[in-house]
Design a protein around this motif. Structure first.
Motif, PDB file in Angstrom:
ATOM      1  N   GLY A 181       0.951  -1.301   0.029  1.00 40.64           N
ATOM      2  CA  GLY A 181       0.018   0.173  -0.009  1.00 40.64           C
ATOM      3  C   GLY A 181       0.945   1.239  -0.163  1.00 40.64           C
ATOM      4  N   LEU A 182       1.969   1.246   0.728  1.00 45.10           N
ATOM      5  CA  LEU A 182       2.848   2.451   0.924  1.00 45.10           C
ATOM      6  C   LEU A 182       3.595   2.777  -0.718  1.00 45.10           C
ATOM      7  N   ALA A 183       3.791   1.663  -1.150  1.00 43.59           N
ATOM      8  CA  ALA A 183       4.506   1.598  -2.476  1.00 43.59           C
ATOM      9  C   ALA A 183       3.528   2.280  -3.355  1.00 43.59           C
ATOM     10  N   VAL A 184       2.506   1.849  -3.386  1.00 44.12           N
ATOM     11  CA  VAL A 184       1.284   2.300  -4.428  1.00 44.12           C
ATOM     12  C   VAL A 184       1.246   3.871  -4.322  1.00 44.12           C
ATOM     13  N   PHE A 185       1.096   3.929  -2.853  1.00 46.91           N
ATOM     14  CA  PHE A 185       0.949   5.638  -2.292  1.00 46.91           C
ATOM     15  C   PHE A 185       2.031   6.278  -2.963  1.00 46.91           C
ATOM     16  N   ARG A 186       3.205   5.929  -2.784  1.00 49.37           N
ATOM     17  CA  ARG A 186       4.411   6.816  -3.481  1.00 49.37           C
ATOM     18  C   ARG A 186       4.053   7.022  -4.755  1.00 49.37           C
ATOM     19  N   ARG A 187       3.670   6.128  -5.539  1.00 54.16           N
ATOM     20  CA  ARG A 187       3.152   6.448  -7.051  1.00 54.16           C
ATOM     21  C   ARG A 187       2.213   7.762  -7.068  1.00 54.16           C
ATOM     22  N   VAL A 188       0.960   7.567  -6.277  1.00 54.22           N
ATOM     23  CA  VAL A 188       0.247   8.768  -6.041  1.00 54.22           C
ATOM     24  C   VAL A 188       1.097  10.135  -5.869  1.00 54.22           C
ATOM     25  N   LEU A 189       1.912  10.097  -4.926  1.00 54.19           N
ATOM     26  CA  LEU A 189       2.825  11.258  -4.778  1.00 54.19           C
ATOM     27  C   LEU A 189       3.428  11.682  -5.769  1.00 54.19           C
ATOM     28  N   GLY A 190       3.972  10.841  -6.817  1.00 54.82           N
ATOM     29  CA  GLY A 190       4.878  10.978  -7.610  1.00 54.82           C
ATOM     30  C   GLY A 190       4.071  11.617  -8.607  1.00 54.82           C
ATOM     31  N   LEU A 191       2.852  11.294  -8.877  1.00 52.23           N
ATOM     32  CA  LEU A 191       1.885  11.966  -9.680  1.00 52.23           C
ATOM     33  C   LEU A 191       1.228  13.269  -9.385  1.00 52.23           C
ATOM     34  N   ASP A 192       1.676  13.595  -8.193  1.00 53.14           N
ATOM     35  CA  ASP A 192       1.018  14.530  -7.515  1.00 53.14           C
ATOM     36  C   ASP A 192      -0.319  14.722  -7.114  1.00 53.14           C
ATOM     37  N   GLY A 193      -0.965  13.615  -6.855  1.00 55.16           N
ATOM     38  CA  GLY A 193      -2.200  13.351  -6.549  1.00 55.16           C
ATOM     39  C   GLY A 193      -2.944  13.882  -5.453  1.00 55.16           C
ATOM     40  N   ARG A 194      -3.657  14.899  -5.743  1.00 56.11           N
ATOM     41  CA  ARG A 194      -4.680  15.573  -4.565  1.00 56.11           C
ATOM     42  C   ARG A 194      -6.142  15.327  -4.708  1.00 56.11           C
ATOM     43  N   GLY A 195      -6.559  14.088  -5.333  1.00 58.18           N
ATOM     44  CA  GLY A 195      -8.023  13.879  -5.496  1.00 58.18           C
ATOM     45  C   GLY A 195      -8.496  13.076  -4.427  1.00 58.18           C
ATOM     46  N   PRO A 196      -9.776  12.888  -4.317  1.00 56.38           N
ATOM     47  CA  PRO A 196     -10.443  12.058  -3.001  1.00 56.38           C
ATOM     48  C   PRO A 196     -10.082  10.847  -2.698  1.00 56.38           C
ATOM     49  N   TYR A 197      -9.462  10.088  -3.675  1.00 53.09           N
ATOM     50  CA  TYR A 197      -8.921   8.729  -3.258  1.00 53.09           C
ATOM     51  C   TYR A 197      -7.555   9.069  -2.849  1.00 53.09           C
TER      52      TYR A 197
END
Lengths: 401, 119
Positions: free
Chosen positions: A267-283
């Motif tokens: 989960g943490l690894a997947v979340f790093r991908r969110v950060l890498g994409l600068d994701g600030r959406g609801p999910y």
């Protein structure tokens, strides 16, 4: 498999039947003759040929026209194989967007997704959503009929509508997850009830693979992985009523050694991908909150900020309630209660349990008990209600002591 | 695929209600006219005929051989159809995209997209 066939045949029923026939043929032949070099391609080709036979037999003009229209030029390579060698990517993606098309009712979107992408049987889906199998069968038939009659396309949506259509797909996957997540082990419906959490994770992983640059896709997957990593710590067996009973355990009281460490890491690894994409959406934001909760002694100030941002995106009073809980941890129960009391959530059980806890911390025990009474009244019998009742009893003895 | 797009005016101001229409800024009125002529000029669109407002409708039923007429539309005035067009398109997504461009959809009405039966 069904996805690839739908891509070629342009018809869901036909593709499902063709896939079934191909699998049946494989089950009969492979043990005798050994599996072919490319099992997947063999299944697709066989399924497609079976479908063509079927159409010829039935002389179904409409289906024939569709098949002809879907016929690819001879030099286009095997159907369903994309140029980069990763098979069936486009077909699966198209099928997901078709199943989750907003012109279909949400419950039909969910059922279709589980049936055609998850490969669950109609009976399994019916059991998971607590409806009679005949009702679920009817729902699927109607949805497929609408796809054909209304001309819902088998293709990836255009850029103008991409954000809302992607949101619809994610909502379906999250709904599947939550349906599985809400049911504690002891309360699973009887019969062939599938593991919807596993289905949702499978769909989430598939989407992450198909849409690697969409932050929200990774956000949803991270969120689901992190929540599900706590599955073994969420419920305990307590004595009661002669038999053991399952009772819910709150996050703060969970035995952290029972959390699934490997899944948290994923989960943490997947979340790093969110950060890498600068994701600030609801999910992405909900995943960030789940990440914060994986640490002992979470950073409540940070969590409050994340909930505030999520609240601005969603305008949801439930999010505001969660923010109030975080604020109470930082600024004290009085500040939290001030925020909570403004919320229009009288019919929401956790509004009352949250008030109960804050009132308890302020020493206002009779009011805390009244709040728990209200929560109990709003909750059907089950592990959650048992936890509320136990908490209410604790408050009562605290009040007397 | 052929679709009929049924335009439910809802509370959308139209020139048929001069007071409500006059309350719209001039540029909004222009934008509405422009949008409808663009839609009617879209390839695949067969514009519908104009309809008088629902208040002018007469509803007819036959009960035991007797014709019964009542004043007004079959559904509530607010829910009744005020216009339609036919659209020949590849698929529903194209029809939804066209429906979203019809001004009534954003001004208090709604568009119902109905596939036309093909034999």
């Amino acid at each position: 498999m069904v996805a690839a066939l739908v891509g070629t045949l342009g018809d869901l029923d036909l593709a499902e039947e063709a896939a079934q026939e191909a699998f049946a043929l494989a089950a009969e032949r492979w043990p005798r003759l050994g599996p072919p070099a490319n099992e997947r391609a063999w299944l697709i080709t066989t399924g497609r040929n079976r479908a063509i036979d079927r159409i010829r037999r039935s002389q179904n003009l409409a289906a024939k026209t569709r098949l002809l229209a879907a016929e690819r030029p001879a030099d286009a390579g095997p159907p369903g194989m994309s140029p980069d060698g990763s098979p069936f990517r486009d077909e699966r993606l198209e099928l997901i967007f078709t199943c989750c098309h907003p012109a279909l009712a949400l419950e039909a979107q969910v059922a279709l997704t589980l049936r055609t992408l998850g490969g669950l049987t109609t009976d399994e889906i019916a059991a998971a959503f607590l409806v009679p199998p005949a009702t679920m069968a009817q729902r699927l038939v109607r949805a497929k009929r609408k796809i054909a009659a209304a001309g819902i396309p088998f293709r990836v949506p255009l850029p103008e509508v991409w954000p809302e259509r992607l949101a619809a797909v994610l909502a379906v996957v999250y709904l599947v997850f939550n349906q599985g997540w809400t049911l504690p082990p002891g309360d699973r419906p009887r019969g062939e009830c599938p593991d919807l959490v596993a289905e949702a994770l499978w769909l989430g992983r598939a989407l992450a693979e198909l849409l690697p640059d969409e932050a929200e896709v990774h956000g949803l997957l991270a969120l689901m992985l992190l929540h599900d990593s706590r599955r073994d710590a969420r419920f305990v067996l307590v004595a009661g009523g002669g038999e053991g009973q399952v009772e819910q355990v709150l996050l703060a009281d969970q035995d952290r050694s029972r959390w699934d460490r490997a899944q948290i890491d994923e989960g943490l690894a997947v979340f790093r991908r969110v950060l890498g994409l600068d994701g600030r959406g609801p999910y992405g934001l909900q995943a960030a909150i789940a990440v914060a909760h994986t640490r002992p002694g979470p950073d409540w100030a940070h969590i409050a900020v994340l909930y505030a941002e999520l609240g601005r995106l969603t305008g949801s009073p439930v999010v505001a309630l969660n923010r109030a809980v975080a604020v109470a941890e930082v600024e004290g129960p009085e500040a939290g209660l001030r925020l909570v009391d403004r919320l229009p959530l009288d019919a929401y059980r956790y509004f009352h349990t949250t008030r109960g806890e804050l009132l308890h911390r302020l020493g206002r025990i009779p009011e805390a008990i009244a709040a728990y009474d209200r929560a109990v009244a709003l909750t059907p019998d089950g592990p959650e209600r048992r936890q509320f009742l136990r908490r209410r009893a604790e408050l009562e003895s605290a009040g007397q002591g | 695929m052929k679709y009929m797009l049924l335009i439910h005016q809802g509370t959308t101001p139209t020139p048929l209600d001069p007071d409500a229409w006059a309350a719209l800024p001039a540029e909004e009125q222009q934008a509405i006219y422009a949008a409808y002529s663009e839609i009617n000029a879209t390839p695949g669109v067969t514009p519908g005929l104009g309809l008088q407002p629902p208040e002018t409708a007469t509803t007819v039923r036959v009960d035991g051989g007797r014709t019964i007429t009542t004043d007004g539309p079959f559904v509530d005035t607010k829910e009744s159809i005020n216009g339609y067009l036919i659209f020949e398109a590849d698929d529903l997504d194209a029809a939804i995209a066209l429906a979203a461009r019809i001004p009534a959809a954003r001004l208090g009405g709604a568009i119902e997209v109905r596939p036309i039966m093909e034999w």
